[in-house]
Design a protein around this motif. Sequence first.
Motif, short mmCIF file in Angstrom:
data_model
loop_
_atom_site.label_atom_id
_atom_site.label_comp_id
_atom_site.label_asym_id
_atom_site.label_seq_id
_atom_site.Cartn_x
_atom_site.Cartn_y
_atom_site.Cartn_z
N PHE A 32 7.58 -33.38 14.85
CA PHE A 32 8.46 -33.87 15.86
C PHE A 32 8.90 -35.18 15.33
CE2 PHE A 32 5.45 -31.09 18.48
CZ PHE A 32 6.41 -30.25 19.15
N TYR A 33 8.31 -35.79 14.70
CA TYR A 33 8.34 -37.21 14.25
C TYR A 33 9.92 -36.95 13.22
CZ TYR A 33 4.60 -39.27 15.86
OH TYR A 33 3.56 -39.63 16.39
N THR A 34 10.24 -35.77 12.83
CA THR A 34 11.53 -35.78 12.12
C THR A 34 12.90 -36.01 13.02
OG1 THR A 34 11.54 -33.43 12.32
CG2 THR A 34 10.69 -34.45 10.35
N PHE A 98 15.78 -34.78 22.56
CA PHE A 98 14.49 -34.56 22.15
C PHE A 98 13.65 -35.54 21.32
CE2 PHE A 98 15.70 -30.13 23.25
CZ PHE A 98 14.71 -29.84 24.04
N HIS A 99 14.42 -36.37 20.73
CA HIS A 99 13.75 -37.33 20.00
C HIS A 99 13.13 -38.47 21.19
CE1 HIS A 99 12.95 -40.99 17.59
NE2 HIS A 99 14.06 -41.57 18.03
N MET A 100 13.83 -38.67 22.29
CA MET A 100 13.48 -39.64 23.23
C MET A 100 12.35 -38.95 23.86
SD MET A 100 15.36 -40.58 26.46
CE MET A 100 15.22 -39.13 27.45
N LEU A 101 12.29 -37.59 24.24
CA LEU A 101 11.06 -37.11 24.77
C LEU A 101 9.94 -37.30 23.95
CD1 LEU A 101 12.34 -33.64 26.27
CD2 LEU A 101 11.96 -35.98 27.48
N ARG A 102 10.34 -37.07 22.48
CA ARG A 102 8.90 -37.21 21.64
C ARG A 102 8.34 -38.55 21.69
NH1 ARG A 102 6.71 -40.50 18.28
NH2 ARG A 102 8.30 -40.93 16.80
N THR A 103 9.34 -39.49 21.63
CA THR A 103 8.62 -40.76 21.85
C THR A 103 7.81 -41.33 23.20
OG1 THR A 103 10.91 -41.75 22.32
CG2 THR A 103 10.21 -41.88 19.90
N THR A 119 16.42 -50.02 22.40
CA THR A 119 17.81 -50.19 21.77
C THR A 119 18.05 -48.47 21.60
OG1 THR A 119 16.16 -50.06 19.68
CG2 THR A 119 17.87 -52.08 20.05
N GLY A 120 16.73 -47.98 21.75
CA GLY A 120 17.03 -46.01 21.51
C GLY A 120 17.79 -45.81 23.08
N ALA A 121 17.38 -46.53 24.18
CA ALA A 121 18.08 -46.19 25.35
C ALA A 121 19.48 -46.40 25.19
CB ALA A 121 17.14 -46.87 26.41
N VAL A 200 19.50 -52.31 14.43
CA VAL A 200 18.38 -53.03 14.97
C VAL A 200 16.89 -51.94 15.28
CG1 VAL A 200 17.35 -54.03 17.07
CG2 VAL A 200 19.86 -54.57 16.24
N HIS A 201 17.44 -50.65 15.74
CA HIS A 201 16.47 -49.75 15.66
C HIS A 201 15.79 -49.45 14.36
CE1 HIS A 201 15.09 -46.53 18.67
NE2 HIS A 201 15.40 -45.62 17.71
N MET A 202 16.57 -49.42 13.17
CA MET A 202 15.80 -49.19 11.98
C MET A 202 14.86 -50.30 11.63
SD MET A 202 16.68 -46.12 11.91
CE MET A 202 15.69 -45.67 10.26
N ILE A 210 5.66 -46.73 11.64
CA ILE A 210 5.56 -45.49 12.90
C ILE A 210 4.42 -45.44 13.45
CG2 ILE A 210 5.79 -43.18 12.73
CD1 ILE A 210 8.51 -44.19 12.33
N SER A 211 4.30 -45.13 14.79
CA SER A 211 3.24 -44.92 15.36
C SER A 211 2.41 -43.73 14.83
CB SER A 211 3.37 -44.89 16.91
OG SER A 211 4.00 -43.83 17.37
N SER A 212 1.10 -43.32 15.23
CA SER A 212 0.30 -42.47 14.88
C SER A 212 0.35 -41.62 16.21
CB SER A 212 -0.97 -42.81 14.23
OG SER A 212 -1.65 -43.64 15.18
C1 HEM Z 1 21.53 -42.08 17.79
C2 HEM Z 1 20.32 -42.21 18.23
C3 HEM Z 1 18.88 -42.33 17.64
C4 HEM Z 1 18.65 -42.61 16.28
C5 HEM Z 1 19.46 -42.40 15.02
C6 HEM Z 1 17.25 -42.81 16.23
C7 HEM Z 1 16.67 -42.91 14.89
C8 HEM Z 1 15.22 -43.21 14.87
C9 HEM Z 1 14.52 -42.81 13.60
C10 HEM Z 1 14.86 -42.51 12.26
C11 HEM Z 1 13.02 -43.12 13.93
C12 HEM Z 1 11.63 -42.94 13.16
C13 HEM Z 1 11.46 -41.64 12.96
C14 HEM Z 1 10.83 -41.04 14.31
O1 HEM Z 1 10.09 -41.51 14.88
O2 HEM Z 1 11.49 -40.01 14.66
C15 HEM Z 1 13.30 -43.68 15.34
C16 HEM Z 1 11.70 -43.98 16.08
C17 HEM Z 1 11.88 -44.42 17.35
N1 HEM Z 1 12.70 -44.33 18.41
FE1 HEM Z 1 14.73 -43.55 17.82
N2 HEM Z 1 16.80 -43.07 17.25
C18 HEM Z 1 17.82 -42.61 18.28
C19 HEM Z 1 17.58 -42.61 19.74
C20 HEM Z 1 16.58 -42.96 20.36
C21 HEM Z 1 16.28 -42.88 21.66
C22 HEM Z 1 17.26 -42.28 22.65
C23 HEM Z 1 15.19 -43.49 22.12
C24 HEM Z 1 14.29 -43.62 23.68
C25 HEM Z 1 15.02 -43.96 24.52
C26 HEM Z 1 14.69 -43.86 21.02
C27 HEM Z 1 13.17 -44.47 20.83
C28 HEM Z 1 12.46 -44.67 19.56
C29 HEM Z 1 11.27 -45.10 19.43
C30 HEM Z 1 10.25 -45.48 20.52
C31 HEM Z 1 10.76 -45.04 18.08
C32 HEM Z 1 9.54 -45.28 17.45
C33 HEM Z 1 8.55 -44.25 17.19
C34 HEM Z 1 7.20 -44.45 16.55
O3 HEM Z 1 7.18 -45.66 16.02
O4 HEM Z 1 6.63 -43.50 16.60
N3 HEM Z 1 15.17 -43.50 19.64
N4 HEM Z 1 14.27 -43.44 15.92
#
Ligand code: HEM
Length: 218
Positions: A32-34, A98-103, A119-121, A200-202, A210-212
């Motif tokens: 799910f972390y991918t 689905f990435h949002m649902l995972r986090t 920033t993800g939102a 900023v997200h990266m 990464i969280s565990s």
């Molecule tokens: C174009 C959209 C996005 C890209 C390219 C992106 C990219 C990434 C990547 C590469 C990671 C690290 C690997 C992983 O945990 O899967 C990550 C982590 C994270 N993302 Fe995103 N993301 C996006 C959208 C979002 C959205 C929509 C949310 C939530 C509203 C979000 C919230 C987070 C959070 C909270 C983490 C930290 C996860 C952890 O530390 O376990 N992201 N993101």
Amino acid sequence: MEKLYTWLDERLGLQTIYNTVLDRKVPKVNWFYTLGSASLFLFVMQAATGIFLTVYYVPSPDHAYDSIQYIMNGVAFGWLIRGIHHWGATLMVIVVFFHMLRTFFFASYKYPRELTWLTGAGLLLCTLGMGFTGYLLPWNQRAYWATTVGTEIPGTAPFIGPFITSVLRGGTDLSGVTLARFFSVHIWWLPAAIVLLIGVHMYLIIRLGISSVPKQED
Ligand code: HEM
């Protein structure tokens, strides 16, 4: 080659960049972390195929439809590039969601990752905006009427509704002005915002790690 690498490394600090960005310690995670990396890959793919499409696409009511027909039937591999861009868009919305649902379900948004979530939102909203603005560009019946309905919906909001609709359309009805501004937002404004937000997200992911996977007692 080794000499060249050492020369560049001394000047650019390549090894430090590699160690910080790619050679990070990560906890034991699961598939799910991918999904975050998959979202990033899809964005890069959309950007690459989108740049190719702008070579032939013409954003005017007189030529938009025909230019797409030409991409599909006249340009070598145009059908493939457009097909990847078309299906990639749908896939990106699904994967980002689905990435949002995972986090969310793994509680990764909690301290200290609140800003990663925010920033993800922003990234989710921009991704949806890309889908909305891109849908009009083929300028066919479906695109025209879908956008007519799509721009009518915010118009039902009290007080500011009609104003939002007229800003989106650039007038009272859908026209060449609407097509021009949707194209501009689709290829400049939103991609710029996405690149900034991904930066900023990266940065935050590299800085905080990464969280565990949460355990029962957590
Ligand atoms: C174009 C959209 C996005 C890209 C390219 C992106 C990219 C990434 C990547 C590469 C990671 C690290 C690997 C992983 O945990 O899967 C990550 C982590 C994270 N993302 Fe995103 N993301 C996006 C959208 C979002 C959205 C929509 C949310 C939530 C509203 C979000 C919230 C987070 C959070 C909270 C983490 C930290 C996860 C952890 O530390 O376990 N992201 N993101």
